[in-house]
Scaffold this active site. Sequence first.
Site, short mmCIF file in Angstrom:
data_model
loop_
_atom_site.label_atom_id
_atom_site.label_comp_id
_atom_site.label_asym_id
_atom_site.label_seq_id
_atom_site.Cartn_x
_atom_site.Cartn_y
_atom_site.Cartn_z
N CYS A 168 0.85 -1.35 -0.01
CA CYS A 168 0.17 0.05 -0.10
C CYS A 168 0.90 1.30 0.09
O CYS A 168 2.13 1.05 0.30
CB CYS A 168 -1.02 0.11 1.01
SG CYS A 168 -0.08 0.13 2.78
N CYS B 187 2.94 1.60 3.11
CA CYS B 187 3.97 0.68 3.19
C CYS B 187 5.17 1.24 2.36
O CYS B 187 6.30 1.15 2.68
CB CYS B 187 3.51 -0.70 2.71
SG CYS B 187 2.31 -1.30 3.78
#
Length: 75
Positions: free
Chosen positions: A10, A13
């Site tokens: 994501c 991340c």
Amino acid sequence: MDIKVLGTGCAKCKSLEEVTRKAVEEKGIDANVEKVEDLIQIMTYGVMTTPALVIDGKVAVKGRVPSVEEIKDLL
């Protein structure tokens, strides 16, 4: 030093990986930074909320993206 960025890919991340690499570079330390996206591996650290940062086998941050300065302090 062994550093793992735990996350499935994501935006948060990816951001954690970027700030971690920047902190390592700014501190000038020798560290292996690895991105871990496999959920089974992530769960072995007891992490249920990503992103997370693991330093030398210990979870240092989870569920948020810390600043470069905070990561430098953790290193």
